[in-house]
Design an enzyme around this catalytic site. Structure first.
Site, PDB file in Angstrom:
ATOM      1  N   GLN A 179       0.827  -1.225   0.000  1.00 47.08           N
ATOM      2  CA  GLN A 179       0.000   0.000   0.000  1.00 47.08           C
ATOM      3  C   GLN A 179       0.853   1.263   0.000  1.00 47.08           C
ATOM      4  O   GLN A 179       0.409   2.313  -0.472  1.00 47.08           O
ATOM      5  CB  GLN A 179      -0.965   0.032   1.198  1.00 47.08           C
ATOM      6  CG  GLN A 179      -2.103  -0.959   1.132  1.00 47.08           C
ATOM      7  CD  GLN A 179      -3.125  -0.676   0.028  1.00 47.08           C
ATOM      8  OE1 GLN A 179      -3.146   0.384  -0.594  1.00 47.08           O
ATOM      9  NE2 GLN A 179      -3.970  -1.652  -0.238  1.00 47.08           N
ATOM     10  N   SER A 200       3.114  -4.413  -5.336  1.00 51.56           N
ATOM     11  CA  SER A 200       2.114  -5.016  -6.215  1.00 51.56           C
ATOM     12  C   SER A 200       1.672  -4.006  -7.276  1.00 51.56           C
ATOM     13  O   SER A 200       1.430  -2.833  -6.961  1.00 51.56           O
ATOM     14  CB  SER A 200       0.912  -5.455  -5.362  1.00 51.56           C
ATOM     15  OG  SER A 200      -0.075  -6.036  -6.170  1.00 51.56           O
ATOM     16  N   HIS A 202      -1.099  -3.711  -9.119  1.00 55.96           N
ATOM     17  CA  HIS A 202      -2.471  -3.208  -9.256  1.00 55.96           C
ATOM     18  C   HIS A 202      -2.856  -2.145  -8.224  1.00 55.96           C
ATOM     19  O   HIS A 202      -3.966  -1.621  -8.249  1.00 55.96           O
ATOM     20  CB  HIS A 202      -3.489  -4.365  -9.294  1.00 55.96           C
ATOM     21  CG  HIS A 202      -3.769  -5.020  -7.977  1.00 55.96           C
ATOM     22  ND1 HIS A 202      -4.975  -4.889  -7.333  1.00 55.96           N
ATOM     23  CD2 HIS A 202      -3.032  -5.829  -7.208  1.00 55.96           C
ATOM     24  CE1 HIS A 202      -4.950  -5.605  -6.224  1.00 55.96           C
ATOM     25  NE2 HIS A 202      -3.782  -6.189  -6.127  1.00 55.96           N
ATOM     26  N   THR A 238       7.317 -18.932 -16.083  1.00 63.11           N
ATOM     27  CA  THR A 238       7.497 -18.033 -17.225  1.00 63.11           C
ATOM     28  C   THR A 238       6.886 -16.677 -16.895  1.00 63.11           C
ATOM     29  O   THR A 238       5.741 -16.597 -16.449  1.00 63.11           O
ATOM     30  CB  THR A 238       6.822 -18.639 -18.473  1.00 63.11           C
ATOM     31  OG1 THR A 238       7.352 -19.958 -18.642  1.00 63.11           O
ATOM     32  CG2 THR A 238       7.092 -17.816 -19.716  1.00 63.11           C
ATOM     33  N   CYS A 322     -10.131  -7.144   1.542  1.00 62.10           N
ATOM     34  CA  CYS A 322      -9.729  -8.483   1.950  1.00 62.10           C
ATOM     35  C   CYS A 322     -10.506  -8.961   3.161  1.00 62.10           C
ATOM     36  O   CYS A 322     -10.783 -10.135   3.306  1.00 62.10           O
ATOM     37  CB  CYS A 322      -8.253  -8.523   2.310  1.00 62.10           C
ATOM     38  SG  CYS A 322      -7.226  -8.193   0.910  1.00 62.10           S
TER      39      CYS A 322
HETATM   40  N1  PLP Z   1      -0.351  -6.278   1.429  1.00 60.45           N
HETATM   41  C1  PLP Z   1      -1.217  -5.259   1.577  1.00 60.45           C
HETATM   42  C2  PLP Z   1      -0.952  -4.235   2.639  1.00 60.45           C
HETATM   43  C3  PLP Z   1      -2.338  -5.170   0.751  1.00 60.45           C
HETATM   44  O1  PLP Z   1      -3.200  -4.165   0.918  1.00 60.45           O
HETATM   45  C4  PLP Z   1      -2.554  -6.174  -0.222  1.00 60.45           C
HETATM   46  C5  PLP Z   1      -3.765  -6.147  -1.078  1.00 60.45           C
HETATM   47  O2  PLP Z   1      -4.759  -5.565  -0.763  1.00 60.45           O
HETATM   48  C6  PLP Z   1      -1.606  -7.202  -0.347  1.00 60.45           C
HETATM   49  C7  PLP Z   1      -0.526  -7.226   0.495  1.00 60.45           C
HETATM   50  C8  PLP Z   1      -1.777  -8.286  -1.370  1.00 60.45           C
HETATM   51  O3  PLP Z   1      -1.463  -7.835  -2.667  1.00 60.45           O
HETATM   52  P1  PLP Z   1      -2.029  -8.643  -3.927  1.00 60.45           P
HETATM   53  O4  PLP Z   1      -3.474  -8.294  -4.061  1.00 60.45           O
HETATM   54  O5  PLP Z   1      -1.212  -8.150  -5.090  1.00 60.45           O
HETATM   55  O6  PLP Z   1      -1.808 -10.072  -3.657  1.00 60.45           O
END
Ligand code: PLP
Length: 375
Positions: A179, A200, A202, A238, A322
């Protein structure tokens, strides 16, 4: 009805540069490990994206390992570091408000015999004296997030690093920077203070299903995914050329100007909510990133508010995407909110595409529904 999207912490709207880079990369179908011209062309795209992500992380390109997502990066780091350090120490220090992709692997390690110390994060801050006292008993490594996905709290990596160094216990530092990546004032801090860190695509305008792990030069972690030895042996499989190309472009595009725009929206929305007169409490951490604003609405359950706003075309989230389906949030409890406050907590998260006009509509609809739906 057009949608007002205020859920960028769940996933961001892909930016124009990422979409263009992905469209261009589709033609390069070769396997990046193949030595013929098609393979080399795909490898060139990945090398270029690696440079862009490395530049955003202020590290060397060879310190960037592409993975399948932020969760995978976290799993790789935690299982890798625990194996690497098991003979030295079986203590791991973390916080009590980590993302499930950190807390769940740590729970598995706990079941295998590791001792997991969870530092408190009341008010969104780590108590450095608590960390210092835990470090006196040694640790294999410390894993602390850069910014919390539910409250936006920004943790102080510099102080954590200083405490580790002063303790002399030699613990490594992993950071879940998913984040916080590109959303803090000091973009150098991740590579400067950490031995490895997860990011990450996205969350910064790239696509879902692509992540990276910063692994400091010289750190030899055993790989979690074994196989063909791609990514210098750190991560077999890959590579996702299209997603990685988009990740590189998104990392380049997420510049200081975008962050300033988001920061202004954050302050503006805060002000609008305060002035609305609705019974809405801002859950403001001591230090925070400007993309996540957590608020607790008195007497309105978060899912009721979420559904009401969703019916009006406004997308926000309850706590975090989540934890939305998994009941009360541990991070909000750790922050210090009461049970009633947690029940009414929603997360507003901003992206570069949001406008001031959208913030006005959001704050207005939030206030109207807060009054209308109160039990
Ligand atoms: N760590 C944090 C603090 C996140 O907010 C998230 C996703 O919401 C992740 C890890 C996981 O990332 P990903 O969705 O790319 O698996």
């Amino acid at each position: 009805m057009s949608t007002l999207y205020f859920d960028s912490a769940a996933t961001s709207i892909p930016c124009r540069q990422a979409v263009e880079a992905a469209s261009a990369a589709i033609a390069f179908f070769g396997n990046p490990s193949s030595v013929h011209s098609e393979g080399l062309a795909a490898k060139k795209i990945i090398d270029s994206a690696r440079k862009s992500v490395a530049s955003a992380l202020y590290c060397k390109p060879e310190e960037v390992v592409f993975t399948g997502c932020g969760s995978e990066s976290n799993n790789q780091a935690l299982f890798g570091l625990s194996k690497l350090r098991a003979r030295r120490s079986k203590r791991i220090i973390t916080t009590n408000s980590e993302h499930p992709s950190v807390s769940a692997p740590l729970a598995s390690l706990e079941a295998e015999g590791f001792e997991i110390i969870r530092l408190s994060t009341k008010g969104g801050a780590i108590d450095i004296s608590e960390l210092e006292s835990e470090l006196q008993n040694g640790a294999a490594f410390v894993s602390i997030m850069l910014a919390n996905n539910e409250t936006g709290a920004k943790y102080d990596l510099a102080s954590v690093r200083r405490a580790i160094d002063r303790s002399g216990c030699g613990a490594l530092l992993h950071c879940d920077a998913v984040q916080g990546f590109l959303k803090t004032d000091d973009r150098r801090e991740i590579a400067k203070y950490c031995d490895c860190a997860s990011v990450s695509a996205h969350k910064i305008g790239g696509f879902k299903g692509v992540g990276a792990l910063f692994v400091k030069n010289g750190l030899k972690m055993p790989p979690f995914i074994k196989g063909g030895g791609q990514e210098s042996g750190f991560r077999s499989g890959t590579e996702n050329t299209v997603g990685i190309a988009a990740f590189g472009a998104a990392a380049e595009a997420f510049n200081a100007e975008k962050l300033k725009h988001i920061s202004e929206l954050y302050e503006y929305t805060k002000q609008l909510i305060l002035e609305s007169g609705a019974e809405i409490k801002l859950n403001l951490p001591e230090k925070h990133i400007c993309t996540i604003l957590s608020v607790s609405v008195a007497g309105v359950r978060s899912e009721v508010m979420l559904n009401a706003l969703s019916a009006e075309g406004i997308c926000i989230s309850a706590g975090s995407a989540c934890s939305a389906r998994k009941g009360p949030s541990g991070a909000l409890e750790a922050f210090g909110l009461t049970k009633q406050e947690i029940e009414g907590t929603v997360r507003i998260s901003f992206g570069a595409d949001n406008t001031r006009e959208e913030c006005v509509m959001l704050a207005e609809r939030l206030a109207v529904n807060a009054k209308r739906l109160k039990r």
